[in-house]
Write a protein that holds these residues in place. Structure first.
Motif, short mmCIF file in Angstrom:
data_model
loop_
_atom_site.label_atom_id
_atom_site.label_comp_id
_atom_site.label_asym_id
_atom_site.label_seq_id
_atom_site.Cartn_x
_atom_site.Cartn_y
_atom_site.Cartn_z
N ALA A 66 -23.99 -65.99 -12.26
CA ALA A 66 -22.88 -66.77 -11.72
C ALA A 66 -21.62 -65.92 -11.61
O ALA A 66 -20.86 -66.04 -10.64
N GLY A 67 -21.41 -65.05 -12.60
CA GLY A 67 -20.25 -64.17 -12.56
C GLY A 67 -20.30 -63.20 -11.39
O GLY A 67 -19.28 -62.97 -10.72
N ARG A 68 -21.46 -62.64 -11.15
CA ARG A 68 -21.60 -61.72 -10.02
C ARG A 68 -21.39 -62.44 -8.69
O ARG A 68 -20.75 -61.91 -7.78
N THR A 69 -21.91 -63.66 -8.58
CA THR A 69 -21.72 -64.43 -7.36
C THR A 69 -20.24 -64.76 -7.16
O THR A 69 -19.72 -64.64 -6.04
N ALA A 70 -19.57 -65.15 -8.25
CA ALA A 70 -18.15 -65.49 -8.15
C ALA A 70 -17.31 -64.26 -7.80
O ALA A 70 -16.36 -64.35 -7.01
N TYR B 261 -15.31 -60.09 -21.37
CA TYR B 261 -13.93 -60.07 -20.87
C TYR B 261 -13.91 -60.14 -19.35
O TYR B 261 -13.15 -60.91 -18.75
N ALA B 262 -14.77 -59.36 -18.70
CA ALA B 262 -14.83 -59.35 -17.24
C ALA B 262 -15.28 -60.71 -16.71
O ALA B 262 -14.71 -61.23 -15.74
N LEU B 263 -16.29 -61.29 -17.34
CA LEU B 263 -16.76 -62.61 -16.90
C LEU B 263 -15.65 -63.65 -17.02
O LEU B 263 -15.50 -64.51 -16.15
N ARG B 264 -14.88 -63.55 -18.08
CA ARG B 264 -13.79 -64.53 -18.27
C ARG B 264 -12.72 -64.35 -17.19
O ARG B 264 -12.22 -65.33 -16.63
N GLN B 265 -12.35 -63.11 -16.90
CA GLN B 265 -11.38 -62.88 -15.85
C GLN B 265 -11.90 -63.39 -14.50
O GLN B 265 -11.14 -64.00 -13.73
N ILE B 266 -13.16 -63.14 -14.22
CA ILE B 266 -13.74 -63.59 -12.94
C ILE B 266 -13.72 -65.10 -12.84
O ILE B 266 -13.36 -65.67 -11.80
N ARG B 267 -14.10 -65.78 -13.93
CA ARG B 267 -14.11 -67.25 -13.91
C ARG B 267 -12.71 -67.80 -13.66
O ARG B 267 -12.53 -68.75 -12.89
N VAL B 268 -11.71 -67.21 -14.32
CA VAL B 268 -10.34 -67.69 -14.16
C VAL B 268 -9.86 -67.45 -12.73
O VAL B 268 -9.30 -68.35 -12.08
N LYS B 269 -10.07 -66.24 -12.23
CA LYS B 269 -9.60 -65.94 -10.88
C LYS B 269 -10.33 -66.79 -9.84
O LYS B 269 -9.74 -67.22 -8.84
N SER B 270 -11.60 -67.07 -10.08
CA SER B 270 -12.35 -67.92 -9.17
C SER B 270 -11.83 -69.35 -9.22
O SER B 270 -11.64 -70.00 -8.17
N ALA B 271 -11.59 -69.87 -10.43
CA ALA B 271 -11.14 -71.26 -10.58
C ALA B 271 -9.79 -71.48 -9.92
O ALA B 271 -9.51 -72.58 -9.41
N TYR B 272 -8.94 -70.46 -9.93
CA TYR B 272 -7.59 -70.60 -9.38
C TYR B 272 -7.42 -69.92 -8.02
O TYR B 272 -6.29 -69.81 -7.53
N ALA B 273 -8.52 -69.50 -7.43
CA ALA B 273 -8.50 -68.86 -6.10
C ALA B 273 -7.51 -67.70 -6.04
O ALA B 273 -6.77 -67.54 -5.08
N LEU B 274 -7.54 -66.86 -7.08
CA LEU B 274 -6.70 -65.67 -7.12
C LEU B 274 -7.48 -64.48 -6.57
O LEU B 274 -8.70 -64.41 -6.70
N SER B 275 -6.78 -63.55 -5.99
CA SER B 275 -7.43 -62.40 -5.37
C SER B 275 -7.59 -61.26 -6.39
O SER B 275 -7.03 -61.30 -7.50
N VAL B 276 -8.36 -60.25 -5.99
CA VAL B 276 -8.49 -59.02 -6.77
C VAL B 276 -8.22 -57.84 -5.85
O VAL B 276 -8.46 -57.91 -4.64
N LEU C 84 -19.64 -55.56 -15.62
CA LEU C 84 -20.80 -56.45 -15.65
C LEU C 84 -22.11 -55.70 -15.82
O LEU C 84 -23.12 -56.28 -16.22
N THR C 85 -22.12 -54.39 -15.55
CA THR C 85 -23.34 -53.60 -15.76
C THR C 85 -23.58 -53.31 -17.23
O THR C 85 -24.65 -52.82 -17.59
N THR C 86 -22.60 -53.60 -18.09
CA THR C 86 -22.75 -53.33 -19.52
C THR C 86 -23.27 -54.54 -20.29
O THR C 86 -23.44 -54.47 -21.50
N CYS C 87 -23.52 -55.65 -19.60
CA CYS C 87 -23.89 -56.88 -20.28
C CYS C 87 -25.26 -56.79 -20.97
O CYS C 87 -26.19 -56.17 -20.46
N THR C 88 -25.36 -57.43 -22.11
CA THR C 88 -26.64 -57.70 -22.74
C THR C 88 -26.93 -59.18 -22.54
O THR C 88 -26.10 -60.03 -22.88
N THR C 89 -28.09 -59.48 -21.95
CA THR C 89 -28.36 -60.87 -21.59
C THR C 89 -29.41 -61.50 -22.49
O THR C 89 -30.26 -60.83 -23.07
N THR C 90 -29.29 -62.82 -22.61
CA THR C 90 -30.29 -63.63 -23.28
C THR C 90 -30.84 -64.61 -22.24
O THR C 90 -30.16 -64.86 -21.23
#
Length: 234
Positions: free
Chosen positions: A52-56, A200-215, A227-233
């Motif tokens: 979801a983070g990558r899509t956002a 941290y990156a996922l949180r920033q992405i979610r916030v910027k996506s929720a508020y339609a902020l640019s990067v 996001l390439t450093t993530c360990t997933t479950t």
């Protein structure tokens, strides 16, 4: 000796040194990767959250907003306003949420003491209200100045005040790390503990996506790399 190297090896004398150099390079390159993997394992994310983070991130507007008015903190309203009307300041709400062993004042709002497991540095930081209060600070994960420059300048004052006090964008952290970050976006600053970079990156992405902020392009690249450093479950 034959041909300049010991007869029993069958190889030039310098091949031994070359092997040592190659081994050193392999170890030197491999150890940091291993350490990052171990660090990120302390902060796993679900595969669904990562996807979801990558899509956002792909959906965020990329570019530098032009003709942005000068940033002023006052444009985001009263600091730590009680926007949820629970009778407590936003700062105390976040401290109460993020600290353990919390001790409250008689008003049941003001946090007098607690312990922070700081995500930015990996340190445990005792908090006590008073002269040392700044050892623990509440960070805007997407800094207010960054939000301003990436779209918030066009919002109405009430929207900016809600953003400044949104718990989804607030985190209790090490005060020195927060000061070091300042108003930087992900291209200029990531947590000192590399294991937390993904979260941290996922949180920033979610916030910027929720508020339609640019990067900006460098910011987008830094977030994608984190996001390439993530360990997933599962």
């Amino acid at each position: 000796m034959r041909g300049g190297w010991p007869w029993w090896t069958g190889w030039p004398w310098w091949t031994g040194w070359a092997a040592v150099v190659v081994l050193g390079l392999v170890v030197g390159l491999g150890v940091p990767v291993l350490l990052r993997e171990r660090a990120s394992a302390r902060w796993p994310v679900t595969a669904a959250d990562l996807a979801a983070g990558r899509t956002a991130l792909d959906a965020l507007d990329v570019g530098t907003v032009l003709d942005v008015p000068p940033y002023d903190r006052a444009r985001f309203g009263t600091a730590w306003a009680d926007v949820d009307r629970n009778g407590c300041s936003t700062r105390d709400d976040v401290l109460r949420r993020d600290l353990t062993a919390v001790r409250l004042d008689t008003d049941r709002c003001t946090v007098l003491a607690g312990v922070l497991a700081d995500p930015y540095t990996g340190r445990r930081i005792p908090f006590r209200r008073g002269p040392g209060s700044a050892d623990v600070q509440v960070d805007h994960v997407v800094a207010l100045a960054d939000a301003w420059a990436s779209g918030a300048f066009a919002w109405d004052p009430r929207a900016r005040e809600r953003f400044a006090n949104d718990p989804a964008n607030l985190l209790a952290v090490d005060g020195a790390a927060n000061q070091d970050k300042g108003a930087a976006d992900a291209s200029g600053w990531l947590p000192p503990d590399p294991g937390y970079a993904c979260v941290y990156a996922l949180r920033q992405i979610r916030v910027k996506s929720a508020y339609a902020l640019s990067v900006t392009p460098p910011e987008r690249a830094a977030l994608a790399t984190a996001l390439t450093t993530c360990t997933t479950t599962p």
